[in-house]
Design a protein around this motif. Structure first.
Motif, short mmCIF file in Angstrom:
data_model
loop_
_atom_site.label_atom_id
_atom_site.label_comp_id
_atom_site.label_asym_id
_atom_site.label_seq_id
_atom_site.Cartn_x
_atom_site.Cartn_y
_atom_site.Cartn_z
N LEU A 140 0.83 -1.20 0.00
CA LEU A 140 0.00 0.00 0.00
C LEU A 140 0.87 1.25 0.00
O LEU A 140 1.89 1.30 0.68
N ASP A 159 -6.93 6.59 1.92
CA ASP A 159 -7.82 7.74 1.98
C ASP A 159 -8.89 7.45 3.03
O ASP A 159 -9.88 6.78 2.75
N GLU A 184 -10.64 4.34 0.64
CA GLU A 184 -9.90 3.75 -0.47
C GLU A 184 -8.48 3.41 -0.05
O GLU A 184 -7.86 4.14 0.71
N GLU A 225 -4.78 2.50 -1.81
CA GLU A 225 -4.06 2.59 -3.07
C GLU A 225 -2.73 1.85 -2.94
O GLU A 225 -1.97 2.06 -1.99
N SER A 226 -2.50 0.96 -3.91
CA SER A 226 -1.22 0.25 -3.97
C SER A 226 -0.59 0.56 -5.32
O SER A 226 -1.18 1.26 -6.14
N VAL A 274 -6.19 1.05 -7.17
CA VAL A 274 -6.91 1.77 -6.12
C VAL A 274 -8.18 0.96 -5.87
O VAL A 274 -8.95 0.70 -6.80
N GLU A 275 -8.36 0.52 -4.64
CA GLU A 275 -9.50 -0.33 -4.30
C GLU A 275 -10.35 0.32 -3.22
O GLU A 275 -9.82 0.75 -2.20
#
Length: 133
Positions: A48, A52, A68, A70-71, A75-76
């Protein structure tokens, strides 16, 4: 393909937690309930780089996008497993997202939610293990 893609599913699934089908865990033994992402979710996302987090006081319904992750890969959204009010966010995880990769069930918790519903529909550890295998 990296070696990571070939790893067997040797993942940690603590028995005392409840799980959503969206790979989010809930510890209802704490007040407010603690919420984070599972070892499986972390293994799928990779390292990661950004989290957020929502603002404390945010109301969420089960199934809502709560925050959220983010890696380098993607973004998941993290889907709220329960309905309630977010009371605390883990600023330490936002400041250093690697804590979620390294300790998703401990220091890597994401939010603490005061539940609206005492009986959210969640899986136990055995049910979650079946889902990811």
């Amino acid at each position: 393909m990296s070696d990571e893609d070939n790893k067997p599913l040797n993942l940690d699934i603590p028995d005392h937690l409840s799980y959503s089908e969206d790979h989010v865990w809930v510890d209802q033994s704490a007040e407010p309930s603690v919420v984070g992402v599972t070892d499986y979710a972390v293994s799928q996302l990779g390292d990661l780089v950004f989290i957020d987090l929502p603002e404390p006081g945010t109301q969420v319904q089960a199934g809502d996008e709560m925050l959220e992750l983010e890696s380098a890969k993607a973004v998941e959204p993290v889907i709220a497993p329960v309905a309630g009010t977010i009371r605390y966010v883990n600023q330490g995880a936002a400041d250093d997202p690697s804590v979620v990769n390294n300790d998703p069930y401990g220091e890597g918790w994401l939010v603490k939610i005061e539940l609206d519903d005492d009986e959210p529909e969640l899986l136990d550890a055995e049910g979650y293990a079946k889902l990811i295998r």
